[in-house]
Write a protein that holds these residues in place. Structure first.
Motif, mmCIF file in Angstrom:
data_model
loop_
_atom_site.group_PDB
_atom_site.id
_atom_site.type_symbol
_atom_site.label_atom_id
_atom_site.label_comp_id
_atom_site.label_asym_id
_atom_site.label_seq_id
_atom_site.Cartn_x
_atom_site.Cartn_y
_atom_site.Cartn_z
ATOM 1 N N ASP A 1 0.251 1.206 0.814
ATOM 2 C CA ASP A 1 -0.413 1.494 2.075
ATOM 3 C C ASP A 1 -1.930 1.378 1.914
ATOM 4 O OD1 ASP A 1 -0.605 2.239 4.772
ATOM 5 O OD2 ASP A 1 -0.866 4.355 4.239
ATOM 6 N N SER A 2 -2.467 1.938 0.842
ATOM 7 C CA SER A 2 -3.908 1.839 0.579
ATOM 8 C C SER A 2 -4.315 0.398 0.299
ATOM 9 C CB SER A 2 -4.280 2.730 -0.608
ATOM 10 O OG SER A 2 -3.956 4.083 -0.356
ATOM 11 N N PHE A 3 -3.472 -0.317 -0.430
ATOM 12 C CA PHE A 3 -3.764 -1.714 -0.755
ATOM 13 C C PHE A 3 -3.838 -2.570 0.514
ATOM 14 C CE2 PHE A 3 -1.545 -5.828 -1.223
ATOM 15 C CZ PHE A 3 -2.542 -6.539 -1.872
ATOM 16 N N LEU A 4 -2.866 -2.417 1.412
ATOM 17 C CA LEU A 4 -2.836 -3.227 2.626
ATOM 18 C C LEU A 4 -4.009 -2.890 3.545
ATOM 19 C CD1 LEU A 4 0.986 -3.260 3.415
ATOM 20 C CD2 LEU A 4 -0.382 -4.996 2.263
ATOM 21 N N LYS A 5 -4.387 -1.626 3.627
ATOM 22 C CA LYS A 5 -5.552 -1.254 4.443
ATOM 23 C C LYS A 5 -6.824 -1.861 3.862
ATOM 24 C CE LYS A 5 -3.675 3.085 6.240
ATOM 25 N NZ LYS A 5 -3.781 4.569 6.249
ATOM 26 N N ALA B 1 -1.162 -16.294 4.994
ATOM 27 C CA ALA B 1 -0.877 -16.825 3.662
ATOM 28 C C ALA B 1 -1.762 -16.177 2.600
ATOM 29 C CB ALA B 1 -1.065 -18.345 3.656
ATOM 30 N N ASP B 2 -3.013 -15.873 2.955
ATOM 31 C CA ASP B 2 -3.916 -15.235 1.992
ATOM 32 C C ASP B 2 -3.385 -13.864 1.561
ATOM 33 O OD1 ASP B 2 -5.608 -17.375 2.100
ATOM 34 O OD2 ASP B 2 -6.938 -16.502 3.598
ATOM 35 N N MET B 3 -2.808 -13.140 2.511
ATOM 36 C CA MET B 3 -2.292 -11.815 2.192
ATOM 37 C C MET B 3 -1.075 -11.887 1.272
ATOM 38 S SD MET B 3 -4.252 -9.556 3.466
ATOM 39 C CE MET B 3 -5.519 -10.718 2.949
ATOM 40 N N ILE B 4 -0.270 -12.936 1.412
ATOM 41 C CA ILE B 4 0.875 -13.096 0.513
ATOM 42 C C ILE B 4 0.390 -13.329 -0.907
ATOM 43 C CG2 ILE B 4 2.867 -14.544 -0.022
ATOM 44 C CD1 ILE B 4 3.279 -15.020 2.899
ATOM 45 N N THR B 5 -0.656 -14.139 -1.040
ATOM 46 C CA THR B 5 -1.216 -14.375 -2.376
ATOM 47 C C THR B 5 -1.770 -13.090 -2.968
ATOM 48 O OG1 THR B 5 -1.793 -16.630 -1.707
ATOM 49 C CG2 THR B 5 -2.843 -15.773 -3.695
ATOM 50 N N GLU B 6 -2.486 -12.304 -2.156
ATOM 51 C CA GLU B 6 -3.040 -11.050 -2.649
ATOM 52 C C GLU B 6 -1.928 -10.055 -2.984
ATOM 53 O OE1 GLU B 6 -6.110 -10.531 -3.477
ATOM 54 O OE2 GLU B 6 -6.577 -12.579 -2.840
ATOM 55 N N LEU B 7 -0.848 -10.071 -2.215
ATOM 56 C CA LEU B 7 0.289 -9.209 -2.533
ATOM 57 C C LEU B 7 0.891 -9.585 -3.879
ATOM 58 C CD1 LEU B 7 2.471 -7.085 -1.787
ATOM 59 C CD2 LEU B 7 3.706 -8.932 -0.632
ATOM 60 N N ALA B 8 1.019 -10.875 -4.138
ATOM 61 C CA ALA B 8 1.554 -11.317 -5.425
ATOM 62 C C ALA B 8 0.644 -10.872 -6.571
ATOM 63 C CB ALA B 8 1.717 -12.839 -5.434
ATOM 64 N N ARG B 9 -0.669 -10.951 -6.378
ATOM 65 C CA ARG B 9 -1.594 -10.490 -7.414
ATOM 66 C C ARG B 9 -1.450 -8.978 -7.645
ATOM 67 N NH1 ARG B 9 -5.129 -14.764 -8.188
ATOM 68 N NH2 ARG B 9 -5.489 -16.089 -6.360
ATOM 69 N N GLU B 10 -1.275 -8.234 -6.571
ATOM 70 C CA GLU B 10 -1.111 -6.787 -6.695
ATOM 71 C C GLU B 10 0.177 -6.448 -7.451
ATOM 72 O OE1 GLU B 10 -2.085 -2.666 -5.981
ATOM 73 O OE2 GLU B 10 -3.199 -4.564 -6.084
ATOM 74 N N GLN C 1 8.922 -9.458 13.749
ATOM 75 C CA GLN C 1 10.080 -8.588 13.917
ATOM 76 C C GLN C 1 9.694 -7.120 13.833
ATOM 77 O OE1 GLN C 1 12.622 -9.808 15.316
ATOM 78 N NE2 GLN C 1 14.181 -10.279 13.824
ATOM 79 N N TYR C 2 8.537 -6.837 13.233
ATOM 80 C CA TYR C 2 8.096 -5.459 13.050
ATOM 81 C C TYR C 2 6.776 -5.249 13.790
ATOM 82 C CZ TYR C 2 11.625 -5.379 9.387
ATOM 83 O OH TYR C 2 12.817 -5.464 8.704
ATOM 84 N N GLN C 3 6.637 -4.075 14.388
ATOM 85 C CA GLN C 3 5.455 -3.763 15.191
ATOM 86 C C GLN C 3 4.297 -3.235 14.350
ATOM 87 O OE1 GLN C 3 5.660 -4.763 18.360
ATOM 88 N NE2 GLN C 3 7.724 -5.398 17.757
ATOM 89 N N GLY C 4 4.577 -2.709 13.180
ATOM 90 C CA GLY C 4 3.558 -2.181 12.278
ATOM 91 C C GLY C 4 4.124 -2.122 10.867
ATOM 92 N N TRP C 5 3.283 -1.700 9.915
ATOM 93 C CA TRP C 5 3.766 -1.574 8.536
ATOM 94 C C TRP C 5 3.951 -0.100 8.210
ATOM 95 C CZ3 TRP C 5 2.888 0.802 3.947
ATOM 96 C CH2 TRP C 5 3.560 0.294 2.824
ATOM 97 N N CYS C 6 5.065 0.203 7.541
ATOM 98 C CA CYS C 6 5.324 1.573 7.110
ATOM 99 C C CYS C 6 6.317 1.535 5.955
ATOM 100 C CB CYS C 6 5.857 2.442 8.253
ATOM 101 S SG CYS C 6 7.427 1.876 8.931
ATOM 102 N N PHE C 7 6.506 2.657 5.307
ATOM 103 C CA PHE C 7 7.485 2.750 4.231
ATOM 104 C C PHE C 7 8.319 4.007 4.426
ATOM 105 C CE2 PHE C 7 3.990 5.320 2.638
ATOM 106 C CZ PHE C 7 4.624 6.379 2.008
ATOM 107 N N ARG C 8 9.523 3.975 3.886
ATOM 108 C CA ARG C 8 10.421 5.111 3.937
ATOM 109 C C ARG C 8 11.170 5.216 2.609
ATOM 110 N NH1 ARG C 8 7.885 6.258 7.632
ATOM 111 N NH2 ARG C 8 8.468 7.223 9.617
ATOM 112 N N THR C 9 11.314 6.438 2.116
ATOM 113 C CA THR C 9 12.115 6.688 0.916
ATOM 114 C C THR C 9 13.538 7.031 1.345
ATOM 115 O OG1 THR C 9 11.418 9.015 0.928
ATOM 116 C CG2 THR C 9 10.137 7.475 -0.431
ATOM 117 N N LEU C 10 14.500 6.435 0.675
ATOM 118 C CA LEU C 10 15.910 6.630 0.993
ATOM 119 C C LEU C 10 16.596 7.312 -0.187
ATOM 120 C CD1 LEU C 10 16.658 3.119 2.548
ATOM 121 C CD2 LEU C 10 16.072 5.234 3.751
#
Length: 251
Positions: free
Chosen positions: A61-65, A95-104, A134-143
């Motif tokens: 969450d901090s990384f994406l912000k 596409a830039d964000m996908i590259t940065e996600l891969a680096r992270e 397909q998604y309106q925002g980014w979030c995470f959930r623990t299952l």
């Protein structure tokens, strides 16, 4: 007569033909999009020493912000499902964000100066230029779903079919969440296992895809190498001596 033919040819050459790139750019301007939107699906395995799984979600969450503020790009939407030992992450972004996600993801696996959160990750699929989110925002959930016998799971189907089924589940999950009223969205997210258990990927299949050595499934390091390492190949013609004489450009 010859002069008229020349004038007609010049007129035809002057006519502007709309290219596919211009059509795409016009569509993006209409939708107020700065870049093309892509959808990436990532699977990860949580490091065994991680006791609080919420730390993983907070880290992303901090990384994406931070990335959104640094790049001033398209909004990042998606969902991260944090199971007991594995993570299923879908993200819609540029596409830039996908590259940065891969680096992270690579840094989370290899950076020994900080507490390691992920043991391994794989990029399952990247869908380019998606027509809509397909998604309106980014979030995470623990299952808190315990599924015994993960290591003993034996696939009865091909890796390709398992991947398609998993992607279908996530897309249908995003469609289900998009139809929920905003006031009920939080309660729905907190009770996914009770309301739509059929739309949650099975942990055994996630474990199998992570451990499988299918060459079609790329690791984050391989994706980063594609962008960082120079593309240099040797053609067969480069190994011939004397060098072939190119009299015309199309030879």
């Amino acid at each position: 007569m010859a002069m008229e033919d020349d004038d007609n040819e010049d007129t035809l050459l002057d006519i502007h033909r709309t290219s596919l790139l211009e059509v795409i750019e016009d569509r993006n301007r209409t939708l107020n999009k700065k870049n093309l939107i892509h959808r990436v699906f990532v699977l990860s395995k949580i490091e065994e020493g991680v006791s609080n799984r919420t730390e993983v979600g907070n880290r992303f969450d901090s990384f994406l912000k931070r990335m959104k503020n640094d790049y001033q790009t398209e909004p990042i939407t998606g969902l991260m499902l944090i199971y007991m030992k594995h993570i299923v992450h879908v993200m819609e972004c540029s596409a830039d964000m996908i590259t940065e996600l891969a680096r992270e993801l690579v840094s989370l696996e290899e950076d020994h100066e900080i507490e390691s959160l992920l043991a391994k990750s794989k990029i399952l699929v990247i869908s380019h230029d998606i027509p809509q989110r397909q998604y309106q925002g980014w979030c995470f959930r623990t299952l808190d779903i315990v599924e015994p016998g993960l290591e003993a799971y034996e696939a009865t189907d091909t890796t390709e079919n398992l991947t398609v089924d998993l992607l279908s589940q996530l897309l249908r999950l995003g469609s289900f969440l998009a139809k929920q009223p905003k006031l009920n969205l939080k309660s729905t997210m907190d009770s996914l296992h009770d309301k739509v258990p059929e739309l949650l990927p099975q942990q055994a299949i996630v474990h199998f895809l992570l451990e499988d050595n299918d060459p079609c499934i790329m690791t984050p390091q391989e994706y980063v190498n594609i962008h960082d390492r120079p593309f240099d190949i040797t053609l067969d013609s480069d190994l011939v001596w004397p060098l072939p004489t190119r009299l015309f450009p199309y030879n």
